[in-house]
Design an enzyme around this catalytic site. Structure first.
Site, PDB file in Angstrom:
ATOM      1  N   HIS A 102      78.430  61.113 -10.448  1.00  0.00           N
ATOM      2  CA  HIS A 102      78.441  61.895  -9.211  1.00  0.00           C
ATOM      3  C   HIS A 102      79.675  61.713  -8.337  1.00  0.00           C
ATOM      4  CE1 HIS A 102      74.370  63.729  -9.110  1.00  0.00           C
ATOM      5  NE2 HIS A 102      74.056  62.706  -9.881  1.00  0.00           N
ATOM      6  N   LYS A 123      76.990  67.958   6.584  1.00  0.00           N
ATOM      7  CA  LYS A 123      77.047  67.073   5.413  1.00  0.00           C
ATOM      8  C   LYS A 123      77.211  65.663   5.950  1.00  0.00           C
ATOM      9  CE  LYS A 123      80.551  69.566   4.078  1.00  0.00           C
ATOM     10  NZ  LYS A 123      80.488  69.832   2.631  1.00  0.00           N
ATOM     11  N   ARG A 124      77.073  64.650   5.067  1.00  0.00           N
ATOM     12  CA  ARG A 124      77.296  63.281   5.518  1.00  0.00           C
ATOM     13  C   ARG A 124      78.703  63.156   6.117  1.00  0.00           C
ATOM     14  NH1 ARG A 124      73.386  59.152   4.268  1.00  0.00           N
ATOM     15  NH2 ARG A 124      74.950  57.778   5.120  1.00  0.00           N
ATOM     16  N   LYS A 129      85.388  64.069   3.340  1.00  0.00           N
ATOM     17  CA  LYS A 129      84.866  65.404   3.663  1.00  0.00           C
ATOM     18  C   LYS A 129      85.636  66.058   4.815  1.00  0.00           C
ATOM     19  CE  LYS A 129      80.238  64.160   1.961  1.00  0.00           C
ATOM     20  NZ  LYS A 129      79.921  65.182   0.933  1.00  0.00           N
ATOM     21  N   THR A 140      76.674  70.829  -2.872  1.00  0.00           N
ATOM     22  CA  THR A 140      75.571  71.770  -3.094  1.00  0.00           C
ATOM     23  C   THR A 140      75.274  72.554  -1.813  1.00  0.00           C
ATOM     24  OG1 THR A 140      74.113  69.865  -2.776  1.00  0.00           O
ATOM     25  CG2 THR A 140      74.412  70.663  -5.034  1.00  0.00           C
ATOM     26  N   LYS A 194      74.273  76.693  -0.950  1.00  0.00           N
ATOM     27  CA  LYS A 194      73.193  77.155  -0.062  1.00  0.00           C
ATOM     28  C   LYS A 194      73.732  78.162   0.947  1.00  0.00           C
ATOM     29  CE  LYS A 194      71.064  72.716  -0.820  1.00  0.00           C
ATOM     30  NZ  LYS A 194      70.943  71.328  -0.374  1.00  0.00           N
TER      31      LYS A 194
END
Length: 842
Positions: A378, A569-570, A575, A677, A681
């Site tokens: 992952h 998101k986290r 990110k 992911t 969405k």
């Protein structure tokens, strides 16, 4: 009510919610009242909202039980190959509405509760999220369970029943505060304890080598108590099982060490054993080598393997034989999928059971092990890779360490025979890392012990083969595969966005819900004015609904005509929430500079949790809230720019925010986000994406047409070139005036006037050791955001792009992902057959 239709009346008109037949509704009312009566007889005579929720949950659960038993019966008779999905996280969210969707009970329950004078949405709001996950990896496991049931696979999710899931996040004075998530406080109507399947799990002790084999002795025992949760497929009457283990101390725990007068202490010490399933470790993409975490990893694996082997032995097998003893058949009947390296101990544990307990010869056992296990990677971030110190391993799992050493000895023998004299390759490929303290590299263990290794998006799988696992790919290229992640369209479209599901169903029918590729049929409606209008109208309604939710919870006035620009998101440096912040500041500065220009108004929302020990991530949250305090109170800006930090982002908040989004921010440095992911969405729910060529964004652009996403920034090759050359942040800082202004404002206390140096750590990181090259993508990001704003001014063109995105999102159904796992890794064939429905009237 000024509105012509009540929410209830609107919901009634949505056909994808199932039929509300008269008989069905009166049966539901009867059962609801029966459950309510049982609840109240026990303690009170006045019902509150929670009582009503439990009555509804138990009524819906009744519809699962018959199908659940039937599914187990069906599997017992057919004796299919079974797949065991092992994960330390299952981020399930709420269960009630998802169950109603999959059983086609939604409209009937809505009508029944309505006739009883209740609002079903208010009851649904009483349910606690099952937050047994951190983010993507745990939510993926949940989507996979839904798809495995919908595809009729004999599948089991195995994990830990954490007493406390991911912490609840509160923002106080702009800072994140964590509080324990006591999700089981009022009980969980969806689980069933199965004490009859309790299993012992051993820790510590020592090994004894005898002529007839090895014994692991003087161990401490903890009991694993299973709790089963039903997992219904979509309208096919299959109900699979998620089995989560809870730790229990055995009755004799500590009492045999009859410390005189130590009885009370001995009983209190039972907590030590039971702490194993107490709490989820709240790290996302970060390895923390704690003993309790290693205990959790072995606990789930040891309990699960006992279950797998019991079921393998007892299953009928077309013969009269009661027990299967030929373990060479295991890979024909069992597939074990390892969700990251967290359950990697399944490999040495399976070897221990086969060799030490079942007396299978090593070579045969190893063949069985490889053909049974498969590993999903992952992440490529080095700080996320699990590398356990050998002294800890030696103490906690002495037999498993011996087995790992033996696996490594044979593995290195093979490497040496294939690459004679290449000692550096031996060092790189060893399961044991030397240098400093010795460690076990769990990813290497997984690759060596599995027949298939996969990444979770094409670009990620390519990076694994080219870099992180290059040596292993050269040696065993046949092992390496790609399985691009997906999301379940039941939760992430039908359930959270029924309005959109309905306008789609009006054009192409309802079959897309089980076969999402059918969304391609929407391409021919991209120029259909009525469809464009319907899609835009649904988005506007979702935005109004979310605005009302935000105004209730945040006391901020939202401009629902502004662009909803969302990054959820986290919180993590890779990110690049900081890149988003730099755009916000730049946009703010531009409005202040030219207040009379026709700016495209935006409401920018950022949400996500920071791991409690991750200082930089917590500072990023503080920066976002600080920017919001300044921007939201500047009268020059008015309602043209608002910045909101979405508190306590979780599955249930995602279900509200994603359908309301116009713009989806997917802006990680190329090569760092394995898949993502959330990106899928947003795409499915009618948002446009601004993103880098990273993770699944690459394939999203391919499916929708690159011109229908806002792609910017360095590609993987550019990042690699910059790494070779050396990234120099000050070069960008000195060349780009708006970037310099933004950084100087952060550094000078413009956003923290009471503590001017509050953000010095962030500025220092960005200027001197930013691994993720925020400044390098700043200029292109700002330009790209200008294109976004320009297009938003042309609603029809915007909505056309939205339609191409929805039409291209079929590939990103987890049904497609799971069908590929089944055929290409597990050797199983998905089925669209339905099981016969259990007779409702007995």
């Amino acid at each position: 009510m000024s509105r012509p239709l009540s929410d209830h009346d609107k919901r009634k008109q949505i056909s994808v919610r199932g039929l509300a037949g008269v008989e069905n509704v009166s049966d539901l009312k009867l059962n609801f009242n029966r459950h309510l009566h049982f609840t109240l007889v026990k303690d009170r005579n006045v019902a509150n909202k929670r009582d009503y929720y439990f009555a509804l949950a138990n009524t819906v659960r009744d519809h699962l039980i018959g199908r659940w038993i039937r599914t187990q019966q069906h599997h017992y008779e057919k004796d299919p190959k079974r797949v065991y999905y092992l994960s330390l996280e299952f981020y399930m969210g709420r269960t009630l509405q998802n169950t109603m969707v999959n059983l086609a009970l939604e409209n009937a329950c809505d009508e029944a509760t309505y006739q009883l004078g209740l609002d079903m949405e208010e009851l649904e709001d009483m349910e606690e999220d099952a937050g047994l996950g951190n983010g993507g990896l745990g939510r993926l496991a949940a989507c996979f369970l839904d798809s495995m049931a919908t595809l009729g696979l004999a599948a089991y999710g195995y994990g830990i029943r954490y007493e406390f899931g991911i912490f609840n996040q509160r923002i106080v004075n702009g800072w994140q505060l964590e509080e324990a998530d006591d999700w089981l406080r009022y009980g969980n109507p969806w689980e069933k304890a199965r004490p009859e399947y309790m299993r012992p799990v051993h820790f510590y002790g020592r090994t004894e080598h005898h002529p007839d084999g090895v014994k692991w002795v003087d161990t401490q025992v903890v009991l694993a108590l299973p709790y089963d949760t039903p997992v219904p497929g979509y309208r096919n009457n299959f109900v699979n099982t998620m089995r989560l283990w809870s730790a229990k101390a055995p009755c004799e725990f500590n009492l045999k060490d009859f410390n005189i007068g130590g009885y009370i202490q001995a009983v209190l010490d039972r907590n030590l054993a039971e702490n194993i399933s107490r709490v989820l470790y709240p790290n996302d993409n970060f390895f923390e080598g704690k003993e309790l975490r290693l205990k959790q990893e072995y606990f789930v694996v040891a309990a699960t393997l006992q279950d797998i082997i019991r079921r393998f032995k007892a299953s009928k097998f077309g013969t009269r034989e009661i027990v299967r003893t030929d373990f060479t058949l295991l890979p024909e009947k069992v597939a074990i999928q390892l969700n990251d390296t967290h359950p990697a101990l399944a490999i040495p544990e399976l070897m221990r059971v086969l060799v030490d307990e079942e007396k299978v010869p090593w070579d045969q056992a190893w063949e069985i092990c490889i053909n049974t296990c498969a590993y999903t990677n992952h992440t490529v971030l080095p700080e996320a890779l699990e590398r356990w110190p050998i002294p800890l391993f030696q103490t906690l799992l002495p037999r498993h360490l011996e087995i790992i050493f033996e696996i490594n000895r044979r593995h290195l023998e093979r490497v040496a025979s294939l690459y004679p004299g290449d000692n550096d390759r031996l060092r790189r490929m060893s399961l044991i890392e030397e240098g400093g303290q010795k460690r076990v590299n769990m990813a290497h263990l997984c690759i060596v012990g599995s027949h298939a290794v996969n990444g979770v998006a094409r670009i990620h799988s390519d990076i694994l083969k080219a870099t992180v696992f290059k040596d292993f790919y050269e040696m065993d290229p046949h092992k390496f595969q790609n399985k691009t992640n997906g999301i379940t369209p039941r939760r992430w479209l039908v359930m959270c966005n029924p309005g959109l599901a309905e306008v789609i169903a009006e054009r192409i029918g309802e079959d897309f819900i089980r076969d999402l590729d059918q969304l391609q049929k929407l391409r021919k409606f991209a120029d259909d004015d009525a469809f464009i209008r319907d899609v835009a109208k649904v988005k506007q309604e979702n935005k109004l609904k979310f605005s009302r939710h935000l105004e209730e919870h945040y006391k901020v006035k939202i401009n629902p005509n502004s662009m909803f620009d969302i990054q959820v998101k986290r919180i993590h440096e890779y990110k690049r929430q900081l890149l988003n912040c730099l755009h916000i500041i730049t946009f703010y500065n531009r409005i202040r500079k030219e207040p009379n220009k026709q700016w495209t108004p935006r409401t920018i929302m950022i949400g996500g949790k920071a791991a409690p020990g991750y200082h930089t991530a917590k500072m990023i949250i503080r920066l976002i809230t600080a920017i919001g305090e300044v921007v939201n109170n500047d009268p020059v800006v008015g309602d043209r720019l608002k910045v909101i930090f979405l508190e306590n982002y979780r599955v249930t908040l995602a279900e509200k925010a994603i359908p309301a989004a116009d713009l989806s921010e997917q802006i990680s440095t190329a090569g760092t986000e394995a898949s993502g992911t959330g990106n899928m969405k947003f795409m499915l729910n009618g948002a446009l994406t601004i993103g880098t060529m990273d993770g699944a964004n690459v394939e999203m652009a391919e499916e929708a047409g690159e011109g229908n996403l806002f792609i910017f920034g360095m590609r993987v090759e550019d990042v690699e070139a910059m790494d070779r050359k050396g990234y120099n942040a000050s070069e960008f800082y000195n060349r780009i005036p708006e970037l310099k202004q933004a950084i100087d404002q952060i550094a000078g206390g413009f956003f923290s006037p009471k503590q001017p140096d509050l953000f010095k750590d962030i500025v220092n990181m960005l200027m001197h050791h930013d691994r993720f090259k925020v400044f390098a993508d700043y200029e292109d990001y700002i330009k790209c955001q200008e294109k976004v704003s320009a297009l938003y001014k042309k609603p029809k063109e915007w909505t056309k792009k939205v339609i191409y995105n929805i039409a291209g999102s079929g590939k990103f159904s987890s049904d497609r992902t799971i069908a590929q796992y089944a055929r290409e890794i597990w050797g199983m064939e998905p089925t669209l057959e339905k099981l016969p429905a259990p007779d409702e009237k007995h």
